[in-house]
Design an enzyme around this catalytic site. Structure first.
Site, PDB file in Angstrom:
ATOM      1  CD  GLU A   9     -13.337 -37.021 -36.335  1.00  0.00           C
ATOM      2  OE1 GLU A   9     -12.510 -37.677 -36.995  1.00  0.00           O
ATOM      3  OE2 GLU A   9     -13.034 -36.074 -35.595  1.00  0.00           O
TER       4      GLU A   9
ATOM      5  NE  ARG B 140      -7.744 -43.303 -46.876  1.00  0.00           N
ATOM      6  CZ  ARG B 140      -8.617 -42.475 -46.295  1.00  0.00           C
ATOM      7  NH1 ARG B 140      -9.172 -41.502 -46.966  1.00  0.00           N
ATOM      8  NH2 ARG B 140      -8.926 -42.610 -45.030  1.00  0.00           N
TER       9      ARG B 140
ATOM     10  CE  LYS C 179     -15.538 -36.935 -42.632  1.00  0.00           C
ATOM     11  NZ  LYS C 179     -14.672 -37.398 -41.526  1.00  0.00           N
TER      12      LYS C 179
HETATM   13  P1  ATP Z   1     -11.404 -37.953 -43.934  1.00  0.00           P
HETATM   14  O1  ATP Z   1      -9.927 -37.799 -43.757  1.00  0.00           O
HETATM   15  O2  ATP Z   1     -11.854 -37.711 -45.315  1.00  0.00           O
HETATM   16  O3  ATP Z   1     -12.183 -37.214 -42.927  1.00  0.00           O
HETATM   17  P2  ATP Z   1     -11.753 -40.244 -42.399  1.00  0.00           P
HETATM   18  O4  ATP Z   1     -11.317 -41.637 -42.629  1.00  0.00           O
HETATM   19  O5  ATP Z   1     -11.114 -39.483 -41.321  1.00  0.00           O
HETATM   20  O6  ATP Z   1     -11.655 -39.494 -43.761  1.00  0.00           O
HETATM   21  P3  ATP Z   1     -14.214 -40.842 -41.188  1.00  0.00           P
HETATM   22  O7  ATP Z   1     -15.388 -39.975 -41.022  1.00  0.00           O
HETATM   23  O8  ATP Z   1     -13.435 -41.202 -39.989  1.00  0.00           O
HETATM   24  O9  ATP Z   1     -13.295 -40.134 -42.245  1.00  0.00           O
HETATM   25  O10 ATP Z   1     -14.575 -42.133 -42.030  1.00  0.00           O
HETATM   26  C1  ATP Z   1     -15.733 -42.901 -41.899  1.00  0.00           C
HETATM   27  C2  ATP Z   1     -15.529 -44.186 -42.649  1.00  0.00           C
HETATM   28  O11 ATP Z   1     -15.327 -43.911 -44.034  1.00  0.00           O
HETATM   29  C3  ATP Z   1     -14.303 -44.923 -42.171  1.00  0.00           C
HETATM   30  O12 ATP Z   1     -14.632 -46.288 -42.008  1.00  0.00           O
HETATM   31  C4  ATP Z   1     -13.297 -44.715 -43.260  1.00  0.00           C
HETATM   32  O13 ATP Z   1     -12.415 -45.771 -43.346  1.00  0.00           O
HETATM   33  C5  ATP Z   1     -14.174 -44.553 -44.492  1.00  0.00           C
HETATM   34  N1  ATP Z   1     -13.507 -43.734 -45.501  1.00  0.00           N
HETATM   35  C6  ATP Z   1     -13.080 -42.465 -45.375  1.00  0.00           C
HETATM   36  N2  ATP Z   1     -12.455 -42.034 -46.487  1.00  0.00           N
HETATM   37  C7  ATP Z   1     -12.496 -43.075 -47.358  1.00  0.00           C
HETATM   38  C8  ATP Z   1     -12.017 -43.290 -48.688  1.00  0.00           C
HETATM   39  N3  ATP Z   1     -11.378 -42.337 -49.353  1.00  0.00           N
HETATM   40  N4  ATP Z   1     -12.247 -44.485 -49.262  1.00  0.00           N
HETATM   41  C9  ATP Z   1     -12.906 -45.449 -48.612  1.00  0.00           C
HETATM   42  N5  ATP Z   1     -13.368 -45.322 -47.365  1.00  0.00           N
HETATM   43  C10 ATP Z   1     -13.170 -44.162 -46.735  1.00  0.00           C
HETATM   44 MG    MG Z   2     -11.244 -39.533 -39.349  1.00  0.00          MG
END
Ligand code: ATP
Ligand code: MG
Length: 553
Positions: free
Chosen positions: A33, A257, A267
């Site tokens: 995202e 994760r 984020k």
């Molecule tokens: P955040 O809360 O840090 O924004 P998110 O999962 O909302 O994390 P996205 O941008 O939606 O962030 O994630 C993009 C991809 O990265 C997704 O497939 C997600 O599962 C993966 N991802 C995000 N954080 C992690 C993590 N800590 N470990 C492994 N994969 C991750």
């Molecule tokens: Mg997200």
């Protein structure tokens, strides 16, 4: 780089799917995202998704999951692309969920026509209440049984902007008694009168994650849609929507994760640190972001190695920050140029070396490299900067460095004997007075004198100055997210230490912005982007000491 390892569970699934001919081509996607900069957790997902198609053929799409108009920005899209490329990966197609808004809208219409979705005028609270609890079934909304013609008309009016935010939603009509709360008529579209970074004001309704994600996977014929464990419960809905729409059957797989000690990773929280000025920006060298690690001097190789070593698990765990540091230290040990820098200087004067004499010594750049990394010239004269901590007025037991009467080797140079020292009126040592042994020059030593210690130094006459920044962990506790109260209560107040004037050998005046340096006996350093031609700034990437493997042996 790393030794052979057995297949992880996702590789096993993929090998089976390819062997049985279920899919001819493996297609994965990385779907960030664009609401912030990517962090080391994302690096794990990137290495996994891109790594799989590198290994098995096929390709990986980069899909910006931009269904929330409020938090998304082009700045983030750009930085995320830069970070993926820097890690060493290339996507096949650059795609945006927002490009599918028309298709997704049509899918929603199809559900309505099939009697599988309805417009609900309940408030958010009413919807929440109607959901029931994990142990009690939900209750049907009073809008659940509208005719599909009425639903179609209302959904059209939602799209046309005839309702305000929150007036109504589109819900999938599934099962209000399901044991899976997500199957109790989930909201699939909501109204949001907001400008989108790509579609502008074309839309005022936006699909929810669950409606957009699986359908986007399917549009791109993603074979293996890999996500983190929070989505296990979403899989049933993912499959339901694909089945009811009769579209390409992408399949979702979940892994744990990455959680890393002494930092936070969402984020949203990292954005708070940026907005509240706790750090200097998304690329502050203390941040767990890919841009922060890059600025700090981490190499893509070391981050890939880290992701490889932690592997793919099905259960959440907390990975030691020390392992990440171990990986970069290991890579930099093989690749960094060795140089001398004095961070806390006192002067050493050699009384029997002529004041007007200068000579050029030769140092190997990297004893770990086959060709020694080449050689550089190091100027030497009668006055040198050495580290304050390398002299002890009253030496401790087993002290092999400088003290009255002691001998040490000056790295790449001569053996010196400490004859005396000077102090100021506060009792601080100001000068160490030595003599040198002329026939003890490194590489051609015929002195027969044995020394146990070698120290680094920089010629006073030739030294350049630099600012040197050392970083520590950003938080004082292993898992700030799981502590009581706000995660910011656990910030480490001393996470950065700045040395205004360190003395560096003149070779470093031409330091390369992408160069990696080992300050001998100190650690690994790189140039910070704050450097100017007349003011170099170095970051300490990581110290030399390996606390992690020691603790884990
Ligand atoms: P955040 O809360 O840090 O924004 P998110 O999962 O909302 O994390 P996205 O941008 O939606 O962030 O994630 C993009 C991809 O990265 C997704 O497939 C997600 O599962 C993966 N991802 C995000 N954080 C992690 C993590 N800590 N470990 C492994 N994969 C991750
Ligand atoms: Mg997200």
């Amino acid at each position: 780089m790393s030794e052979e390892r057995s297949l992880n569970f996702i590789e096993e699934i993929i090998e089976n799917d390819l062997n049985t001919g279920k899919y001819k081509t493996l297609i994965t996607r990385f779907p960030p995202e664009p609401n912030g900069y990517l962090h080391i957790g994302h690096a794990k997902a990137i290495c996994l998704n891109f790594g799989l198609t590198k290994k098995y053929g096929g390709y990986t799409n980069l899909r910006f999951d931009d269904t929330n108009p409020v938090t998304e920005k082009t700045e983030y899209v750009d930085s995320q692309q830069e970070d993926i490329k820097w890690l060493g990966f290339q996507w096949k197609n650059e795609l945006y969920t927002s490009d599918y808004f028309d298709t997704l809208y049509n899918y929603a219409v199809k559900l309505i026509e099939g009697g599988l979705a309805y417009v609900d005028h309940s408030t958010a609270d009413q919807i929440a209440e109607g959901k029931g609890t994990p142990t009690e079934p939900g209750t049907d909304s009073k809008y659940r049984n509208r005719s599909f013609a009425e639903n179609l008309e209302l959904f059209g009016r939602m799209k046309n902007g005839e309702f305000a935010d929150g007036d109504c939603t589109l819900r999938a009509k599934i099962d209000m008694t399901s044991t899976n709360m997500l199957m109790r008529d989930p909201i699939i579209y909501r109204i949001k009168h907001a400008e989108h970074h790509r579609t502008g004001d074309k839309w005022c309704i936006y699909p929810m994650y669950d409606f957009a994600h699986g359908q986007s996977d399917s549009i791109e014929t993603i074979t293996h849609s890999i996500c983190t464990l929070e989505y296990v419960a979403h899989r049933e809905l993912y499959d339901w929507l694909i089945e009811k729409l009769g579209i390409f059957p992408s399949k979702q797989y979940e892994f744990a994760r990455l959680n890393l000690s002494y930092t936070v990773m969402s984020k949203r929280k990292l954005l708070q640190l940026v907005n509240e000025g706790v750090v200097s920006g998304w690329d502050d060298p203390r941040m767990p972001t890919i841009s922060g690690l890059r600025r700090r001097g981490y190499t893509p190789e070391s981050i890939r190695e880290f992701c490889e070593r932690i592997g793919i698990a099905k259960r959440e765990n907390l990975i030691e920050l020390g392992l990440l540091e171990f990986c970069v230290r290991e890579h930099l040990n093989k690749t960094a140029t060795r140089v001398m820098a004095v961070l806390d200087p006192i002067k050493l004067v050699i009384t029997n070396y002529p004041e007007d004499r200068e000579e050029t010594l030769i140092g190997e750049n990297n004893p770990e490299a086959e060709d020694k990394g080449g050689y550089r010239e190091i100027p030497f004269c009668n006055e040198l900067w050495i580290e304050r901590e390398d002299f002890m007025e009253e030496p401790a037991k087993k002290w092999f460095r400088l003290a009255p009467g002691a001998v040490v080797r000056l790295k790449h140079a001569y053996i010196v004997r400490c004859e005396s020292f000077k102090k100021d009126n506060q009792g601080n040592i100001t000068e160490v007075v030595c003599t040198y042994i002329p026939e003890s020059k490194s590489g051609e030593d015929t002195s027969g004198v044995n020394v146990k210690g070698t120290i680094h130094w920089v010629s006073v006459k030739h030294a350049k100055t630099a600012e040197v920044r050392a970083y520590d962990r950003l938080f004082t506790v292993e898992s700030p997210d799981s502590e009581e109260g706000d995660f910011k209560d656990y910030l480490n107040a001393n996470s950065v230490e700045v040395i205004d004037t360190a003395y560096i050998e003149p070779y470093l005046a031409n330091a390369d912005k992408d160069g990696r340096y080992q300050f001998i006996r100190k650690g690994y350093y790189n140039l910070d982007k704050d450097s100017r031609p007349n003011k170099l700034v170095f970051n300490r990437t990581v110290g030399l000491k390996d606390a992690w493997t020691k603790a884990n042996k």
